[in-house]
Structure formats: C-alpha cells, structure tokens
Scaffold this motif. Sequence first.
Motif, short mmCIF file in Angstrom:
data_model
loop_
_atom_site.label_atom_id
_atom_site.label_comp_id
_atom_site.label_asym_id
_atom_site.label_seq_id
_atom_site.Cartn_x
_atom_site.Cartn_y
_atom_site.Cartn_z
N ARG A 1 0.83 -1.21 0.00
CA ARG A 1 0.00 0.00 0.00
C ARG A 1 0.87 1.26 0.00
O ARG A 1 0.62 2.21 -0.74
N GLU A 2 1.91 1.27 0.82
CA GLU A 2 2.80 2.43 0.90
C GLU A 2 3.57 2.62 -0.41
O GLU A 2 3.73 3.75 -0.87
N TYR A 3 4.03 1.53 -1.01
CA TYR A 3 4.74 1.64 -2.29
C TYR A 3 3.83 2.18 -3.38
O TYR A 3 4.23 3.04 -4.17
N LEU A 4 2.60 1.69 -3.46
CA LEU A 4 1.66 2.17 -4.46
C LEU A 4 1.32 3.63 -4.22
O LEU A 4 1.26 4.43 -5.16
N ALA A 5 1.09 3.99 -2.97
CA ALA A 5 0.76 5.38 -2.64
C ALA A 5 1.92 6.31 -2.99
O ALA A 5 1.72 7.39 -3.54
N TRP A 6 3.15 5.89 -2.69
CA TRP A 6 4.32 6.71 -2.98
C TRP A 6 4.48 6.89 -4.49
O TRP A 6 4.75 7.99 -4.97
N SER A 7 4.30 5.81 -5.25
CA SER A 7 4.42 5.89 -6.71
C SER A 7 3.36 6.80 -7.30
O SER A 7 3.65 7.64 -8.15
N TYR A 8 2.12 6.65 -6.83
CA TYR A 8 1.03 7.47 -7.34
C TYR A 8 1.24 8.93 -6.97
O TYR A 8 1.02 9.83 -7.78
N ALA A 9 1.70 9.18 -5.75
CA ALA A 9 1.94 10.55 -5.31
C ALA A 9 3.08 11.19 -6.12
O ALA A 9 3.03 12.39 -6.44
N ASN A 10 4.09 10.42 -6.47
CA ASN A 10 5.17 10.93 -7.31
C ASN A 10 4.66 11.28 -8.71
O ASN A 10 5.08 12.28 -9.30
N LEU A 11 3.76 10.46 -9.25
CA LEU A 11 3.17 10.78 -10.55
C LEU A 11 2.35 12.06 -10.47
O LEU A 11 2.39 12.90 -11.39
N ALA A 12 1.61 12.24 -9.39
CA ALA A 12 0.83 13.46 -9.22
C ALA A 12 1.74 14.68 -9.12
O ALA A 12 1.44 15.75 -9.68
N MET A 13 2.85 14.54 -8.43
CA MET A 13 3.81 15.64 -8.31
C MET A 13 4.38 15.98 -9.69
O MET A 13 4.46 17.17 -10.05
N ALA A 14 4.75 14.98 -10.46
CA ALA A 14 5.28 15.21 -11.81
C ALA A 14 4.23 15.85 -12.72
O ALA A 14 4.54 16.75 -13.49
N ASP A 15 2.98 15.40 -12.60
CA ASP A 15 1.90 15.96 -13.40
C ASP A 15 1.71 17.43 -13.07
O ASP A 15 1.53 18.26 -13.96
N ALA A 16 1.76 17.78 -11.80
CA ALA A 16 1.62 19.18 -11.38
C ALA A 16 2.77 20.02 -11.92
O ALA A 16 2.57 21.15 -12.39
N ALA A 17 3.98 19.49 -11.88
CA ALA A 17 5.14 20.22 -12.39
C ALA A 17 5.02 20.43 -13.90
O ALA A 17 5.32 21.52 -14.41
N LEU A 18 4.57 19.41 -14.62
CA LEU A 18 4.37 19.55 -16.07
C LEU A 18 3.30 20.58 -16.36
O LEU A 18 3.44 21.39 -17.27
N ARG B 1 8.37 23.80 -4.22
CA ARG B 1 7.78 23.55 -2.91
C ARG B 1 6.33 23.07 -3.02
O ARG B 1 5.93 22.14 -2.33
N THR B 2 5.57 23.69 -3.90
CA THR B 2 4.16 23.30 -4.07
C THR B 2 4.05 21.86 -4.56
O THR B 2 3.18 21.12 -4.11
N HIS B 3 4.93 21.47 -5.47
CA HIS B 3 4.88 20.11 -6.02
C HIS B 3 5.18 19.07 -4.94
O HIS B 3 4.53 18.03 -4.87
N PHE B 4 6.15 19.37 -4.09
CA PHE B 4 6.47 18.45 -2.99
C PHE B 4 5.32 18.40 -1.99
O PHE B 4 5.02 17.35 -1.42
N ALA B 5 4.64 19.52 -1.78
CA ALA B 5 3.49 19.55 -0.87
C ALA B 5 2.35 18.69 -1.41
O ALA B 5 1.68 17.98 -0.66
#
Length: 86
Positions: A10-27, A36-40
């Motif tokens: 669960r933690e691995y999937l959540a971390w992977s999904y959260a990283n994708l969301a961060m990358a999507d926001a940066a794009l 800072r906002t992307h990491f938040a």
Amino acid sequence: MADPVLTTVREYLAWSYANLAMADAALGDQAERHGRTHFAIRNKLYHGLVSGTMSMRSLCHDERIKMTLPQACYYCGATRISPSIT
C-alpha cells in the motif's frame, strides 16, 4: 523532508502514485524543477492515500484524459515519439 520508509505494498503504491501526481503538477506548471508546491502535493496525497482519506482516480479517468489530449504524452509530456522507441 526525507522520503518515507516504505514497508507495505500500500505504501509503495501510494508513494508511486503521489510521485506521478507531483510530476503531473510540475508539467502543468511548465516547471523545469519540482518546487515547494509540487512536494506539498506529493506529501499530502501520499499521506491521504496511506490513511485512506484520499483515493486514486480510476484508470478510466486517466484513459479519458489521454484520449482528449493526444498532442502530448500524458505521462511525460513528450510531443513526438523518440527514435529509440520505434
């Protein structure tokens, strides 16, 4: 903030999904680096997914977005196919 110690699937999937969301926001912001906002975004989403207060979007939603935005790769933002892929 240091990356969390991941011990469950669960933690691995959540971390992977959260990283994708961060990358999507940066794009979406056309940022060259994560800010800072992307990491938040990643932090809030990760903790929300692990605690169960947030959930992942369905694959149907992601596929619908990809079909309506065919001019670029939904995942990386590339606008043309790399010669090494073909």
